[in-house]
Design an enzyme around this catalytic site. Structure first.
Site: not given
Ligand SMILES: *Cc1c(COP(=O)(O)O)cnc(C)c1O
Length: 390
Positions: A128, A215, A244
């Site tokens: 994701f 990420d 986050k």
């Molecule tokens: C939450 C998340 C995103 C997206 O972040 P947003 O602030 O919602 O755009 C991308 N990568 C990972 C691994 C995430 O957990």
């Protein structure tokens, strides 16, 4: 109540009014133990005094000037992030998706610099990376893409935790310029790869001149028991994205780069009106100071271990529990059947949990959770799981 809000979320029928530490109170005054932390955002818990004070102070002084001018707190935050990560420089945005957009633009321009006209980024199945067009194209989950074709070109997906699949993809496609991967897949089901997975990816990136892009939007800011999860592996990526928990609830995203990747984007290449504004940076600086002046990062591992041990004891012999796993305070309890219904049942009992990948209970409690709260969480949730899987 939410009738004029676009229905992009299936929301629980509860609204919170106030929070303190691991606790939230709803509009009826009922208290809940928050084991989701706003999806790995409120790592310091709710209404943390350091963040509160930083925001009050900064909102009395200066909120925003844009990136047409110097922003002192942005420079300070970048210095601190570089010290803590070992990276070289930072681009600030306002969310995780934006941080990943910056990373993907670095990858593409890096490819063009080597004469690759159609650069490809290798990403993982079940990954994701966000909901913008580029990040949903990068995401390895068909559900998230459904209805939004055409996707951005330039992505190839391989199974997670599968080094031979990466080797085969690299051998098959000379246009691959970067590998984008989560150190632990969060949305994908709290999937924890082999201990040396990232080291092997690092070696492959070095061998083939690819950018290693991590990420760390969910894993970063202490969640896994290191400031960044790659620090478990004694290596440095070329690009690393955060968001986050960086602002503990104040929107901020960061794309950290190193070495050749740090030199790719130049004036006019990328931007953000709000990115790195004084308000968001003041919150993030308070977060970093609190994290580094405490044992919250180092205890995330032992707390996660304790939680999993308690679940293992109480759920021992339950044939529907397939696996209980964690990296720091990123915890997954995998059942042999879909268990989304547990979210509402736990809410009724005053505990906030999340279910991801249909059958995995995901717990992301604030790093400040204490032993008593851990006992409450594991007792309540174990009873629910026993009942549910009967
Ligand atoms: C939450 C998340 C995103 C997206 O972040 P947003 O602030 O919602 O755009 C991308 N990568 C990972 C691994 C995430 O957990």
């Amino acid at each position: 109540m939410t009738s004029h809000i676009m229905p992009t979320y299936a929301r629980q029928s509860v609204t919170f009014e106030r929070g303190e530490g691991v606790w939230l109170w709803d509009t009826d005054g009922r208290r809940y133990l928050d084991a989701v932390a706003g999806i790995a955002v409120c790592n310091l818990g709710h209404a943390h005094p350091a963040v509160h004070e930083a925001l009050c102070k900064q909102s009395k002084t200066l909120l925003h000037t844009s990136n047409l001018y110097g922003v002192a707190l942005q420079a300070q935050l970048a210095d601190r992030l570089i010290e803590l990560s070992g990276m070289d420089n930072v681009f600030f945005g306002n969310s995780g998706a934006e941080a990943n957009e910056a990373a993907l633009k670095i990858a593409r321009k890096y490819g063009h610099q080597q004469g690759i006209e159609e650069p490809v980024v290798l990403t993982m199945e079940k990954s994701f990376h966000g909901r913008t067009m580029a990040t949903l194209s990068a995401t390895g989950n068909p559900k998230i893409k459904q209805g939004f074709l055409p996707l951005l070109a330039g992505f190839t997906h391989v199974p997670y935790n599968d080094i031979p699949a990466i080797e085969a993809a690299i051998a098959a496609d000379p246009n691959i310029v970067a590998i984008l991967v989560e150190p632990v897949q969060g949305e994908g089901g709290v999937n924890i790869p082999a201990d040396d997975y990232l080291n092997k990816i690092r070696a492959l990136c070095d061998q083939h001149n690819l950018l290693m892009m991590l990420d760390e939007i969910q894993t970063g800011a202490g969640r896994t028991g290191q400031f960044l999860a790659f620090q478990h592996n004694n290596l440095l990526p070329d690009v690393c994205t955060m968001a986050k928990a960086l602002g503990n609830g104040v929107p901020i995203g960061a794309c950290l780069a190193r070495g050749k990747a740090a030199e790719v984007l130049t004036a006019g290449n990328h931007g953000s009106t709000f990115g790195g504004n004084p308000l968001a940076c003041s919150a993030a600086l308070a977060v970093l100071q609190t994290l580094t002046n405490s044992d919250l990062i180092t205890t995330a591992h032992s707390k996660g271990q304790k939680i999993c041990q308690l679940f293992s004891e109480t759920l021992a012999g339950n044939p529907h529990v397939i696996n209980i796993r964690h990296k720091g305070l990123m915890i997954g309890i995998e059942l042999d059947k879909a268990c989304g219904a547990l979210v509402g049942q736990a809410l009724e009992k005053g505990v906030l949990i999340n279910v991801t990948a249909d059958n995995t209970i995901r717990l992301l409690p604030p790093l400040i959770i204490d032993d008593t709260q851990i006992a409450t969480l594991t007792e309540l949730l174990s009873a629910l799981i026993q009942e549910f899987s009967r």
